[in-house]
Write an enzyme that holds these catalytic residues in place. Structure first.
Site, PDB file in Angstrom:
ATOM      1  CB  SER A 184     -29.845 -21.501 -15.330  1.00  0.00           C
ATOM      2  OG  SER A 184     -28.980 -22.103 -14.399  1.00  0.00           O
ATOM      3  CG  MET A 305     -32.095 -23.466  -9.242  1.00  0.00           C
ATOM      4  SD  MET A 305     -31.074 -24.843  -8.644  1.00  0.00           S
ATOM      5  CE  MET A 305     -29.452 -24.364  -9.253  1.00  0.00           C
ATOM      6  CG  ASP A 308     -28.904 -14.264 -13.739  1.00  0.00           C
ATOM      7  OD1 ASP A 308     -28.924 -13.035 -13.514  1.00  0.00           O
ATOM      8  OD2 ASP A 308     -28.071 -14.805 -14.486  1.00  0.00           O
TER       9      ASP A 308
END
Length: 365
Positions: A184, A305, A308
């Protein structure tokens, strides 16, 4: 308080962004009208993070970013349009050292910006604590470290090991399998650093879930394809998976694995509300585990961040699969890989410059 410098030539954007971050209550906001003014004020403001418009008269955002990284490196979040041109420029900015980007509203800015305000604040808050190097660009830094690592002795002093291993020997991998990569914030240059070290004949297909809008993942795949020996493409339709290839999930959708006529296939599925980020790393890993035995899967979770991918990769590890997490020392944001490590789901923890070597070591020639 987080010192934020907003750099934008639009008075409306400066006002709207200032109002959003001032209302958040944790930002000390300063503004600059263009790149030249931002550079002039850099030392006096000493920002913790900068938001930087790409398109400005005179010194544009890319030139300003380059100067910031040379004069006083700090986390920079680019403000970009959701266009193919905007995507290419944003990816170039991330290669120059920007840690993330904010997509400009496409309609009436004053009407739409309130809807994305929470995401803006979250991104800038995360960027404020991001890791930024004062010297080399990330790709060049990683390649230099990788070269040095090859020349160094393989032993390390106590407490200084570059990896944390839960399995002392390399696994015996089956002939067919998949590598599942999740990233990410800070992901595009990290993907470049990882994929550029892998050979063109890497034996397993690589699937990549990078959190990005749909207009960005195609340009990302094309950029990686130019920089790497592997063939890299965006998954926009049912795509049979082949060795020597890396597949980037389409933004605003989810990348999943299926079997069609006995062939492993990547699909761009509509994003599921059961998963918070898209393309979802958790959903990618979950789908792969329905198609292949755990020992045929390698999960790699890198900078980003949030968390996930941590849940699904922890489950993969518990079932006997193989998982790697990027070490905190190199992650721009140690959210996703940190969550995997905290859950006890990482069989290998390694700095970015070592992940490709750890992967290739699993496939003795």
């Amino acid at each position: 308080m987080i010192k934020l410098l907003i750099v934008d030539d639009s008075p409306l954007m400066r006002r709207l962004l200032s109002e959003i971050f001032t209302a958040a209550g944790e930002f000390e906001v300063e503004v600059a009208r263009n790149g030249a003014e931002a550079i002039e004020r850099l030392q006096a403001v000493a920002p913790d993070v900068v938001t930087l418009d790409i398109h400005m008269p005179g010194m544009d955002g890319l030139a300003c970013l380059d100067e910031i990284m040379l004069r006083r490196p700090c986390p920079v979040v680019m403000v970009s349009s959701l266009t193919a041109e905007g995507a290419d420029e944003t990816l170039e900015a991330m290669a120059l050292g920007a840690v993330d980007f904010i997509a400009k509203p496409r309609g009436a800015v004053s009407l739409e910006i309130d809807a994305i305000a929470p995401a803006l604040v979250e991104k800038v808050r995360a960027a404020a604590s991001a890791r930024v190097s004062p010297t080399l660009r990330l790709r060049d830094r990683v390649r230099a470290r990788a070269t040095a690592a090859v020349r160094r002795p393989t032993h390390s002093p106590p407490g200084k090991s570059h990896t944390v291993l839960s399995r002392p020997t390399a696994p015996m991998l089956p002939a067919d399998g998949l590598v599942l990569v999740g990233t990410s914030t800070g992901g595009p240059p990290a993907l470049d650093a990882l994929l550029s070290q892998l050979p063109a004949d890497f034996p397993w297909p690589i699937l990549i879930a990078q959190h990005m809008p749909a207009s960005f993942t195609g340009p990302l795949a094309r950029r990686l394809d130019r920089l790497c020996a592997l063939h890299v493409s965006e998954v926009v339709k049912a795509t049979p998976l082949q060795p020597g290839n890396a597949y980037v999930g389409r933004g605003d959708a989810d990348l999943i694995v299926s079997r069609r006529a006995g062939t492993l296939t990547a699909l761009a599925a509509p994003s599921s509300p059961g998963y918070f980020w898209h393309p979802s790393v958790n959903r990618l890993v979950d789908s792969a585990m329905t198609c292949l035995a755990p020992e045929s899967l390698i999960g790699v979770l890198m900078t980003g961040m949030g968390d996930d991918g941590a849940k699904a990769m922890t489950e993969l590890n518990a079932r006997g699969g193989h998982t790697m997490a990027e070490a905190a020392a190199t992650a721009v944001v140690w959210g996703m890989p940190g969550a995997l490590v905290a859950a006890g789901g990482a069989s290998i923890v390694a700095p970015l410059e070592r992940i490709a070597a750890e992967l290739t070591a699993m496939f003795p020639r």
